[in-house]
Design a protein around this motif. Structure first.
Motif, mmCIF file in Angstrom:
data_model
loop_
_atom_site.group_PDB
_atom_site.id
_atom_site.type_symbol
_atom_site.label_atom_id
_atom_site.label_comp_id
_atom_site.label_asym_id
_atom_site.label_seq_id
_atom_site.Cartn_x
_atom_site.Cartn_y
_atom_site.Cartn_z
ATOM 1 N N MET A 1 -18.927 113.897 -66.000
ATOM 2 C CA MET A 1 -18.889 112.501 -66.356
ATOM 3 C C MET A 1 -18.574 111.691 -65.106
ATOM 4 O O MET A 1 -17.629 111.977 -64.391
ATOM 5 N N GLU A 2 -19.365 110.684 -64.865
ATOM 6 C CA GLU A 2 -19.131 109.816 -63.717
ATOM 7 C C GLU A 2 -18.527 108.510 -64.204
ATOM 8 O O GLU A 2 -18.858 108.013 -65.272
ATOM 9 N N THR A 3 -17.625 107.993 -63.407
ATOM 10 C CA THR A 3 -17.045 106.702 -63.748
ATOM 11 C C THR A 3 -17.303 105.742 -62.605
ATOM 12 O O THR A 3 -17.508 106.148 -61.472
ATOM 13 N N GLU A 4 -17.317 104.503 -62.931
ATOM 14 C CA GLU A 4 -17.532 103.484 -61.916
ATOM 15 C C GLU A 4 -16.316 102.579 -61.903
ATOM 16 O O GLU A 4 -15.937 102.022 -62.928
ATOM 17 N N ASP A 5 -15.672 102.470 -60.770
ATOM 18 C CA ASP A 5 -14.523 101.595 -60.622
ATOM 19 C C ASP A 5 -14.945 100.360 -59.860
ATOM 20 O O ASP A 5 -15.673 100.449 -58.877
ATOM 21 N N ARG A 6 -14.472 99.241 -60.310
ATOM 22 C CA ARG A 6 -14.765 97.988 -59.619
ATOM 23 C C ARG A 6 -13.465 97.247 -59.378
ATOM 24 O O ARG A 6 -12.644 97.113 -60.266
ATOM 25 N N ASN A 7 -13.309 96.792 -58.166
ATOM 26 C CA ASN A 7 -12.180 95.947 -57.808
ATOM 27 C C ASN A 7 -12.743 94.657 -57.253
ATOM 28 O O ASN A 7 -13.569 94.682 -56.354
ATOM 29 N N ASN A 8 -12.288 93.552 -57.784
ATOM 30 C CA ASN A 8 -12.716 92.267 -57.280
ATOM 31 C C ASN A 8 -11.593 91.710 -56.413
ATOM 32 O O ASN A 8 -10.547 91.295 -56.925
ATOM 33 N N LEU A 9 -11.791 91.722 -55.108
ATOM 34 C CA LEU A 9 -10.746 91.262 -54.200
ATOM 35 C C LEU A 9 -10.442 89.783 -54.383
ATOM 36 O O LEU A 9 -9.343 89.332 -54.076
ATOM 37 N N LYS A 10 -11.399 89.033 -54.921
ATOM 38 C CA LYS A 10 -11.158 87.609 -55.150
ATOM 39 C C LYS A 10 -9.987 87.384 -56.106
ATOM 40 O O LYS A 10 -9.323 86.361 -56.046
ATOM 41 N N ASP A 11 -9.745 88.354 -56.991
ATOM 42 C CA ASP A 11 -8.618 88.243 -57.915
ATOM 43 C C ASP A 11 -7.275 88.230 -57.188
ATOM 44 O O ASP A 11 -6.277 87.786 -57.747
ATOM 45 N N TYR A 12 -7.243 88.733 -55.963
ATOM 46 C CA TYR A 12 -6.001 88.840 -55.210
ATOM 47 C C TYR A 12 -5.859 87.778 -54.122
ATOM 48 O O TYR A 12 -4.844 87.722 -53.445
ATOM 49 N N LEU A 13 -6.893 86.969 -53.959
ATOM 50 C CA LEU A 13 -6.877 85.958 -52.896
ATOM 51 C C LEU A 13 -6.305 84.636 -53.403
ATOM 52 O O LEU A 13 -6.394 84.331 -54.592
ATOM 53 N N PRO A 14 -5.740 83.843 -52.504
ATOM 54 C CA PRO A 14 -5.250 82.511 -52.909
ATOM 55 C C PRO A 14 -6.401 81.664 -53.452
ATOM 56 O O PRO A 14 -7.538 81.769 -52.981
ATOM 57 N N SER A 15 -6.119 80.845 -54.437
ATOM 58 C CA SER A 15 -7.180 80.050 -55.074
ATOM 59 C C SER A 15 -7.769 78.989 -54.151
ATOM 60 O O SER A 15 -8.914 78.571 -54.332
ATOM 61 N N ASP A 16 -7.005 78.572 -53.143
ATOM 62 C CA ASP A 16 -7.509 77.526 -52.250
ATOM 63 C C ASP A 16 -8.125 78.060 -50.957
ATOM 64 O O ASP A 16 -8.393 77.319 -50.033
ATOM 65 N N ILE A 17 -8.387 79.364 -50.912
ATOM 66 C CA ILE A 17 -8.985 79.948 -49.704
ATOM 67 C C ILE A 17 -10.413 79.413 -49.553
ATOM 68 O O ILE A 17 -11.115 79.202 -50.535
ATOM 69 N N SER A 18 -10.816 79.153 -48.306
ATOM 70 C CA SER A 18 -12.149 78.568 -48.105
ATOM 71 C C SER A 18 -12.917 79.281 -47.001
ATOM 72 O O SER A 18 -12.333 79.838 -46.082
ATOM 73 N N ASN A 19 -14.232 79.233 -47.144
ATOM 74 C CA ASN A 19 -15.152 79.781 -46.155
ATOM 75 C C ASN A 19 -14.811 81.229 -45.793
ATOM 76 O O ASN A 19 -14.533 81.553 -44.641
ATOM 77 N N THR A 20 -14.843 82.103 -46.771
ATOM 78 C CA THR A 20 -14.455 83.491 -46.548
ATOM 79 C C THR A 20 -15.612 84.334 -46.047
ATOM 80 O O THR A 20 -16.775 84.096 -46.362
ATOM 81 N N SER A 21 -15.266 85.324 -45.269
ATOM 82 C CA SER A 21 -16.181 86.386 -44.859
ATOM 83 C C SER A 21 -15.334 87.643 -44.771
ATOM 84 O O SER A 21 -14.107 87.568 -44.695
ATOM 85 N N TYR A 22 -15.967 88.780 -44.814
ATOM 86 C CA TYR A 22 -15.167 90.005 -44.766
ATOM 87 C C TYR A 22 -15.850 91.086 -43.953
ATOM 88 O O TYR A 22 -17.046 91.060 -43.708
ATOM 89 N N GLU A 23 -15.027 92.047 -43.567
ATOM 90 C CA GLU A 23 -15.492 93.264 -42.903
ATOM 91 C C GLU A 23 -14.974 94.436 -43.713
ATOM 92 O O GLU A 23 -13.914 94.345 -44.321
ATOM 93 N N ALA A 24 -15.716 95.517 -43.704
ATOM 94 C CA ALA A 24 -15.277 96.745 -44.364
ATOM 95 C C ALA A 24 -15.440 97.887 -43.386
ATOM 96 O O ALA A 24 -16.523 98.111 -42.853
ATOM 97 N N LYS A 25 -14.356 98.609 -43.161
ATOM 98 C CA LYS A 25 -14.377 99.744 -42.232
ATOM 99 C C LYS A 25 -14.014 101.005 -43.005
ATOM 100 O O LYS A 25 -12.965 101.071 -43.643
ATOM 101 N N ILE A 26 -14.911 101.994 -42.946
ATOM 102 C CA ILE A 26 -14.676 103.272 -43.626
ATOM 103 C C ILE A 26 -14.117 104.268 -42.621
ATOM 104 O O ILE A 26 -14.662 104.449 -41.535
ATOM 105 N N THR A 27 -13.029 104.914 -43.001
ATOM 106 C CA THR A 27 -12.465 105.999 -42.201
ATOM 107 C C THR A 27 -12.456 107.243 -43.063
ATOM 108 O O THR A 27 -11.751 107.301 -44.074
ATOM 109 N N ASN A 28 -13.263 108.223 -42.705
ATOM 110 C CA ASN A 28 -13.287 109.496 -43.422
ATOM 111 C C ASN A 28 -12.299 110.429 -42.749
ATOM 112 O O ASN A 28 -12.543 110.917 -41.649
ATOM 113 N N VAL A 29 -11.185 110.672 -43.411
ATOM 114 C CA VAL A 29 -10.155 111.538 -42.855
ATOM 115 C C VAL A 29 -10.661 112.974 -42.796
ATOM 116 O O VAL A 29 -10.433 113.685 -41.833
ATOM 117 N N SER A 30 -11.361 113.403 -43.850
ATOM 118 C CA SER A 30 -11.897 114.762 -43.891
ATOM 119 C C SER A 30 -13.343 114.714 -44.376
ATOM 120 O O SER A 30 -13.610 114.225 -45.466
#
Length: 110
Positions: free
Chosen positions: A1-30
């Motif tokens: 069985m596969e599951t899909e998890d979703r996290n919306n980072l906007k839920d954790y950001l201040p409501s008045d944040i403006s002009n957002t952009s993001y970077e995502a960096k993956i680090t594979n430990v193993s």
């Protein structure tokens, strides 16, 4: 069985944040268990390999940039675990009713 998890980072950001952009960096430990699947301005999807081993770990670090806040960083830790172990209830060990002899029925279908 596969599951899909979703996290919306906007839920954790201040409501008045403006002009957002993001970077995502993956680090594979193993091993290379996590790879980027799709990235847009509003979402980021990643793949987790089915070929990993129990205990393999990876981390995704998201950095959100904006005009009115210092950079905000979120880290997602991924650890491959085994499926839930099922342990028989005490006193219910598997048993064969009747005789413990095993017979093999041979049929010839030539």
């Amino acid at each position: 069985m596969e599951t899909e998890d979703r996290n919306n980072l906007k839920d954790y950001l201040p409501s008045d944040i403006s002009n957002t952009s993001y970077e995502a960096k993956i680090t594979n430990v193993s091993n290379e268990i996590v790879t980027e699947a799709q990235k847009t301005d509003a979402s980021y999807n990643y793949n987790v390999s089915k070929n990993g081993n129990i205990g393999n770990q990876a981390e995704i670090e998201f950095t959100i940039h904006s005009n009115n806040y210092e950079d905000i960083t979120f880290k997602v830790h991924i650890t491959l675990t085994d499926r839930i172990t099922v342990t028989p209830k005490e006193g219910t060990e598997p048993a064969i009713e009747g005789s413990n002899e095993l017979y093999i029925l041979w049929t010839n279908n030539f």
